[in-house]
Design an enzyme around this catalytic site. Structure first.
Site, PDB file in Angstrom:
ATOM      1  N   LYS A  40       0.465   5.876 -18.424  1.00 17.24           N
ATOM      2  CA  LYS A  40       0.298   5.986 -19.877  1.00 17.24           C
ATOM      3  C   LYS A  40      -0.439   4.780 -20.449  1.00 17.24           C
ATOM      4  CE  LYS A  40       3.991   5.301 -22.410  1.00 17.24           C
ATOM      5  NZ  LYS A  40       3.696   4.153 -23.304  1.00 17.24           N
ATOM      6  N   CYS A  99       5.178   4.103 -17.483  1.00 16.00           N
ATOM      7  CA  CYS A  99       4.413   2.992 -18.068  1.00 16.00           C
ATOM      8  C   CYS A  99       2.975   2.903 -17.577  1.00 16.00           C
ATOM      9  CB  CYS A  99       5.140   1.672 -17.786  1.00 16.00           C
ATOM     10  SG  CYS A  99       6.712   1.494 -18.651  1.00 16.00           S
ATOM     11  N   ALA A 109       0.836  -1.201   0.000  1.00 16.74           N
ATOM     12  CA  ALA A 109       0.000   0.000   0.000  1.00 16.74           C
ATOM     13  C   ALA A 109       0.872   1.252   0.000  1.00 16.74           C
ATOM     14  CB  ALA A 109      -0.918  -0.003   1.215  1.00 16.74           C
ATOM     15  N   LYS A 164       9.759   6.297  -8.090  1.00 18.33           N
ATOM     16  CA  LYS A 164      10.185   5.122  -7.343  1.00 18.33           C
ATOM     17  C   LYS A 164      11.679   5.266  -7.088  1.00 18.33           C
ATOM     18  CE  LYS A 164      10.861   1.207  -9.505  1.00 18.33           C
ATOM     19  NZ  LYS A 164      10.740  -0.005 -10.349  1.00 18.33           N
TER      20      LYS A 164
END
Length: 447
Positions: free
Chosen positions: A265, A262, A254, A322
């Site tokens: 889009k 990616c 979570a 990330k």
């Protein structure tokens, strides 16, 4: 002309990693781009994207004479048996994939083609693109001999080098079995599972895979939000769910939603394709809506802790979508940071890699810091948006001492609740118990 001579058109994320991996497997690879500046940098082994380990792999294969870079696309096409298209397919305002660069690459191939070629699409393209690619090439070269193959990539940013050398599967879609077999031979050194399909199925596999993973993320985030209302802990829930072999643990963490180049889009592109076909893909609509709403959670939690954030000093830790990448495409920070500045907060940001990229988006509206500790100095609250190792392993006792008020909003569930309780933070995370602790006595909290 060697059957192992490969041209890759496009030296972005997909093209550079894929081309380098092919060279590492023993093929003779020429990576092409119309951007002269980018090619000059790559010829000096100056990597134009941040991807751990890629610089070493590029340098090694350049030294071995297997990896080359050029702006002369015509020559690269003419000297190669395989031409991989790895150009961008950015999202248009409608959500549809923009095919401008794909069509341009196809026409360049058509104008340069000088014998039988196998043209392979690495780019993520809408279902049906393979047929259009044939048409575009044919319009430039009516009598040319070539086959079109779809070979989607499944690399994860931040671990793309590992993924490219340890592929879980290779998808090859083609109309002609001989063309599929020829592309499969390129991948023999990798020892991967090879799946041969039609062009359309290969193109759909890419979209279906990314959309399914996005669905898992949105699902666990929705469960996390419900857990907060019902007193459950989403990490315990996800662990129990993941033990079921049909579900698995991956993508059940979570947080504040997916981002990057990616998932956003591709989910929008598939949504557009469904609408074009008159299909009501309500499940996908809900996935997208859930993800867009999820990144606002940290703002809600911040205002719950502080009330009005106007005039408050807020630290934001992590800006890329990330860890282990400088990619900020669709990163939650692009939503969260502007909202806080609009609300009147003074924002201090830290990211170990993406700071320069962040300047393109935030300009002088925030203060850029060189460390976690500099970012949190005298701050009224801290928000964590990316779980970089330098952030997760920071000394939180030192951070608590540096902050004006130890309010921590953790959008990535980086730390155990008990550790934050002992450290004396007002700690609010995603789908877990709220720990007011010491900060509850010092900060006005709207419960």
């Amino acid at each position: 002309m060697s059957e192992r001579k490969i041209a890759v058109i496009g030296t972005g994320y997909v093209g550079l990693v894929s081309g380098t991996s092919f060279a590492h497997a023993g093929h003779d690879v020429t990576c092409c781009d119309v951007d002269q500046g980018k090619i000059e940098r790559l010829r000096q082994a100056d990597i134009t994207i941040y991807e751990p380990g890629l610089d070493v792999l590029v340098s090694e294969n350049m030294r071995q004479g297997r990896l080359h870079f050029t702006t002369n696309i015509d020559e690269a096409v003419q000297q190669s048996a395989f031409i991989f298209i790895a150009v961008g397919t950015p999202m248009s305002e409608s959500g549809e994939a923009d095919m401008t660069y794909i069509q341009s690459a196809a026409r360049m191939i058509g104008k340069a083609i000088n014998g039988y070629k196998i043209v392979v699409t690495k780019s993520t393209v809408p279902v049906g693109t393979g047929r259009k690619l044939e048409q575009w090439i044919r319009e430039e070269a009516p009598h040319a001999r070539f086959d079109v193959v779809s070979n989607p990539e499944f690399l994860r940013e931040g671990s793309a080098v590992y993924d490219s050398l340890n592929m879980e599967r290779v998808i090859i879609g083609a109309s002609q079995p001989s063309a599929a077999d020829a592309v499969a031979q390129i991948y023999e050194p990798f020892g991967s599972v090879i799946v041969k399909t039609t062009l359309e199925s290969a193109e759909m596999i890419k979209y279906a895979s990314n959309t399914f993973l996005a669905t898992k993320i949105s699902f666990i985030n929705a469960i996390a939000n419900l857990c907060e209302h019902l007193g459950a802990d989403v990490e315990e829930v996800a662990h129990g769910m993941g033990l079921d072999g049909r579900i698995g643990h991956r993508f059940l963490q979570a947080g504040i939603g997916y981002g990057g180049s990616c998932f956003p889009k591709d989910t929008y592109a598939l949504q557009y394709m469904a609408r074009e076909q008159g299909y009501d893909f309500s499940l996908l609509d809900a996935v997208i809506e859930t993800n867009e709403r999820q990144r606002l959670i940290v703002i809600e939690k911040l205002t719950k802790a502080l009330g009005n954030v106007k005039g408050k000093r807020i630290a934001v830790l992590g800006l890329s979508f990330k860890p282990n990448t400088d990619d900020m495409r669709d990163a939650p920070s692009l939503t969260v940071v502007p909202i806080m500045t609009q609300l009147g907060a003074t924002v201090r940001v830290y990211d170990p890699i993406a700071a320069e990229e962040a300047r393109k988006h935030f300009g002088d509206s925030v203060t850029y810091c060189e460390s976690v500790y500099e970012a949190v100095e005298q701050c009224d609250a801290c928000i964590v948006l990316t779980e970089w190792e330098t952030i997760v392993k920071a000394d939180w006792q030192m951070i608590r001492s540096a902050m004006a008020a130890p309010v921590l909003i953790d959008g990535r569930n980086c730390w155990p609740l008990e550790d934050m309780h002992k450290a004396g933070f007002y700690y609010d995370s995603i789908g877990r118990q709220l720990i007011p602790s010491y900060a509850h006595e010092k900060v006005q909290v709207t419960m």
